[in-house]
Enzyme design. Structure first.
Site, mmCIF file in Angstrom:
data_model
loop_
_atom_site.group_PDB
_atom_site.id
_atom_site.type_symbol
_atom_site.label_atom_id
_atom_site.label_comp_id
_atom_site.label_asym_id
_atom_site.label_seq_id
_atom_site.Cartn_x
_atom_site.Cartn_y
_atom_site.Cartn_z
ATOM 1 N N GLU A 193 -100.312 -6.820 -73.235
ATOM 2 C CA GLU A 193 -99.470 -6.149 -74.240
ATOM 3 C C GLU A 193 -100.156 -4.898 -74.793
ATOM 4 O O GLU A 193 -99.507 -3.874 -75.014
ATOM 5 C CB GLU A 193 -99.134 -7.101 -75.398
ATOM 6 C CG GLU A 193 -98.215 -8.248 -75.028
ATOM 7 C CD GLU A 193 -96.763 -7.828 -74.797
ATOM 8 O OE1 GLU A 193 -96.424 -6.663 -75.024
ATOM 9 O OE2 GLU A 193 -95.976 -8.705 -74.374
ATOM 10 N N ASP A 327 -92.128 -10.019 -63.633
ATOM 11 C CA ASP A 327 -91.414 -8.737 -63.558
ATOM 12 C C ASP A 327 -92.247 -7.505 -63.211
ATOM 13 O O ASP A 327 -92.127 -6.935 -62.131
ATOM 14 C CB ASP A 327 -90.609 -8.505 -64.852
ATOM 15 C CG ASP A 327 -91.383 -8.900 -66.125
ATOM 16 O OD1 ASP A 327 -92.608 -9.057 -66.050
ATOM 17 O OD2 ASP A 327 -90.755 -9.035 -67.192
ATOM 18 N N GLU A 442 -79.796 -13.320 -73.519
ATOM 19 C CA GLU A 442 -81.164 -13.337 -72.993
ATOM 20 C C GLU A 442 -81.246 -14.138 -71.674
ATOM 21 O O GLU A 442 -81.810 -13.673 -70.701
ATOM 22 C CB GLU A 442 -82.089 -13.951 -74.056
ATOM 23 C CG GLU A 442 -83.543 -14.080 -73.677
ATOM 24 C CD GLU A 442 -84.347 -12.794 -73.805
ATOM 25 O OE1 GLU A 442 -83.769 -11.746 -74.102
ATOM 26 O OE2 GLU A 442 -85.571 -12.851 -73.582
ATOM 27 N N GLU A 488 -84.015 -3.483 -70.447
ATOM 28 C CA GLU A 488 -84.025 -3.530 -68.967
ATOM 29 C C GLU A 488 -82.709 -3.101 -68.324
ATOM 30 O O GLU A 488 -82.702 -2.460 -67.266
ATOM 31 C CB GLU A 488 -84.422 -4.923 -68.477
ATOM 32 C CG GLU A 488 -85.864 -5.297 -68.791
ATOM 33 C CD GLU A 488 -86.081 -5.719 -70.235
ATOM 34 O OE1 GLU A 488 -85.087 -6.053 -70.913
ATOM 35 O OE2 GLU A 488 -87.234 -5.694 -70.702
ATOM 36 N N THR A 574 -94.318 0.111 -67.638
ATOM 37 C CA THR A 574 -93.305 -0.915 -67.901
ATOM 38 C C THR A 574 -92.856 -0.925 -69.356
ATOM 39 O O THR A 574 -91.933 -1.644 -69.725
ATOM 40 C CB THR A 574 -93.794 -2.309 -67.454
ATOM 41 O OG1 THR A 574 -92.688 -3.220 -67.480
ATOM 42 C CG2 THR A 574 -94.891 -2.830 -68.368
#
Ligand SMILES: *[C@@H]1O[C@H](CO)[C@@H](O)[C@H](O)[C@H]1NC(C)=O
Length: 584
Positions: A193, A327, A442, A488, A574
């Site tokens: 993160e 991902d 979600e 996304e 990302t």
């Protein structure tokens, strides 16, 4: 030529210079001018070679180095041979974007303004209620600490401020960032993160603005994160525990997601390209070699399991997905190929192998009311008999896949991947359009058609028993009803728009935006929607930093001119932070 790789940092000498200046100042008792001199000296330490040509930090920026300099820390497990980014003449990539005559019309400009205003509204709320904190809590109207308390939102929104031409706020943010102390945290550091949001945000804003202060802070943070790689096999754990790192007690994890290790390479590589210091690239190249070595040996050759043993370097797990936990590990393969100028052919091979294996094992055609030719990403489990079982579950996080396939298809000149990208993106648009809120949940379950190639007429009898009532046609269950301001789906729409220039993508982005802005708006900003099945659902007290870092940026860029952050010049990490592609 990648001449930015040449040169070396001269960081080591700066403490000596500062010590010398301090002594001189104490001796001469010239406090005011000496303080300035020390700050200036610290600010000008180790000018990175490629950046040396650009302007020094404006004198009004007070740069304060972090209280601990990780570049001087003892390495317990130093590398034997340092690897450098590959050199040579850059590959001529095919053009990614379709240009053509795309003049800005009044409607487009008005829409873009609406999105920009939503950003300004969010930013002003953060400034007023949560400045310096990691996130704004949009209902209780206060700040939250969610990522070490260094002010994640400021850095995550920084490049958006630049792109949206909010230069005063950008400069205000830079002045704040110049004083961040990366060592002033008591929490362990989430390597993934912190890399994608903080390090990526700093690098991108530096690439856009040339602002030196941001580079110095990126190097300090890069050196901090580099400490996570000081393990016996030089693979990092999920959490950097600075006490362990300083005492040689760190090891890689036995259970860690693929994304946690596979989504660091763009940031570390770009930092090596900018500074000329190969060590960051070397760190993530070792992760890539671990993935490369095992790609054909997993239970689904070509794919990597959701979690793996980084310590023993094993990948025997049975769960496979392109969603949460996996991902961006896939997303970074074609993007690394671009960032390295096509000079590492392993990335090209890994991309093709992975995207073909994902196509054959994870992508499915959902049964939809008008039998549209859609695709979604499911989850696969390999059972005891080595049979791959697909769960037809859609996950918002996996909606990035359309953009990934389309980008890879363009970079590698494989039209088939672009077609898959288009169908995947339309799958997520269908999910958004299906609900009366114009929002996708979600996580939801749908019905998979027999084959992804053949027509698949809608048949209510094909819905499994236990199908929830009052759901849009084609939906079986909504496992998580929230919409968390995620990017996304608009991200993939942005890619499809830039790649094809077909206006239907812009229209889809606008429908998404209408749902998002209507359902997430609060008194002062925007918040997570608890239940996308009904209009006017209650909110949750969360506005994650990617709202301003990603979602609003991709929407804004979808209504920009094509040359604004062109995909032929930039590659996004990302967290939607654009890095300059080599030779651009
Ligand atoms: C994996 O298989 C592909 C062919 O499908 C091959 O090109 C590649 O070199 C193999 N990778 C390794 C590490 O052996």
């Amino acid at each position: 030529m990648l001449n930015q790789f040449k040169g070396r940092l001269r960081r080591r000498y700066s403490p000596i210079i500062v010590f010398f200046l301090v002594s001189l100042c104490l001796w001469g008792n010239l406090r005011f001018s000496c303080t300035t001199a020390i700050v200036e000296s610290a600010a000008h330490r180790e000018p990175p070679p490629s950046a040396a040509a650009t302007a020094p930090p404006p004198p009004e920026i007070r740069y304060v180095p972090s209280s601990y300099d990780w570049s001087l820390a003892k390495l317990w497990y130093p590398v034997q041979t340092m690897m450098s980014p590959p050199r040579g003449s850059l590959k001529r990539f095919p053009q990614v974007q379709s240009y053509g005559t795309l003049n800005a019309d009044d409607l487009t400009i008005a829409r873009q303004n609406q999105i920009r205003n939503a950003f300004i509204r969010s930013w002003n709320a953060y400034k007023a209620k949560a400045w310096g904190k990691d996130e704004l809590a949009p209902l209780t109207e206060t700040g939250k600490k969610t990522l070490n308390g260094w002010g994640a939102q400021i850095i995550d929104a920084l490049d958006t401020l630049w792109i949206m031409d909010m230069k005063d706020d950008f400069n205000m943010a830079v002045r704040h960032i110049a004083m961040i102390d990366w060592a002033a945290t008591k929490d362990h550091i989430n390597v993934f993160e912190v890399t994608i949001r903080y390090l990526g945000g700093l690098i991108s804003a530096y690439d856009l603005s040339g602002e030196q202060t941001l580079l110095y802070k990126a190097i300090e943070l890069g050196d901090t994160l580099y400490a996570a790689f000081d393990t016996p096999n030089r693979l990092p754990p999920h959490w950097l525990d600075t006490y362990k790192a300083k005492n040689g007690q760190q090891e890689a994890d036995t259970h860690m997601s693929g994304a946690a290790g596979g989504s660091l390479a763009l940031e570390f590589t770009r930092l090596s390209q900018i500074t000329g210091n190969a060590k960051y690239y070397d760190a993530t190249e070792r992760l890539k070699q671990f993935f490369h070595k095992n790609q054909n040996e997993t239970q689904i050759p070509g794919l990597w399991p959701h979690t793996m043993n980084y310590q023993k370097e094993q990948m025997d797990k049975t769960m496979y997905t392109l969603g949460a936990g996996s991902d961006s590990m896939y997303e970074y393969l074609p993007k690394m190929h671009a960032l390295l100028g096509g000079l590492d052919l392993e990335y090209e091979k890994m991309t093709v192998k992975a995207l073909e294996a994902a196509r054959d094992n994870l992508l499915f055609r959902p049964m939809s009311p008008n039998d549209e030719n859609l695709l979604l990403v499911g989850k696969a489990a390999v059972n005891k008999n080595k049979v791959v079982e697909l769960a037809p579950e859609m996950e918002h996080l996996a909606c990035f896949a359309g953009g990934m396939y389309a980008l890879a298809g363009k970079l590698l000149d494989r039209g088939h991947f672009v077609d898959l990208g288009s169908r995947l993106t339309r799958g997520c648009i269908w999910a958004y359009d299906s609900f009366e809120t114009n929002l996708m949940p979600e996580i939801a379950e749908v019905v998979a058609c027999e084959s992804r190639h053949n027509p698949c007429p809608y048949d209510p009898n094909a819905l499994p028993s236990g199908t929830a009532k009052n759901l849009p046609a084609g939906f079986v269950r909504v496992r998580d009803t929230s919409y968390r301001l995620r990017p996304e789906a608009v991200e993939s729409v942005f890619y499809m728009w830039r790649i094809t220039g077909d206006r239907k993508w812009r229209e889809a982005a606008w429908r998404m935006w209408e749902g998002i802005s209507r359902e997430t708006e609060t008194e002062i900003a925007y918040a997570t929607v608890d239940d996308v099945r009904y209009r006017g659902s209650p909110h949750l007290d969360s506005m994650e930093t990617f709202w301003m870092g990603e979602t609003l940026k991709y929407l804004y860029l979808t209504f920009s001119q094509h040359h604004v952050i062109s995909l032929d010049d930039w590659v996004f990490n990302t967290e939607a932070h654009p890095f300059k592609r080599p030779g651009r």
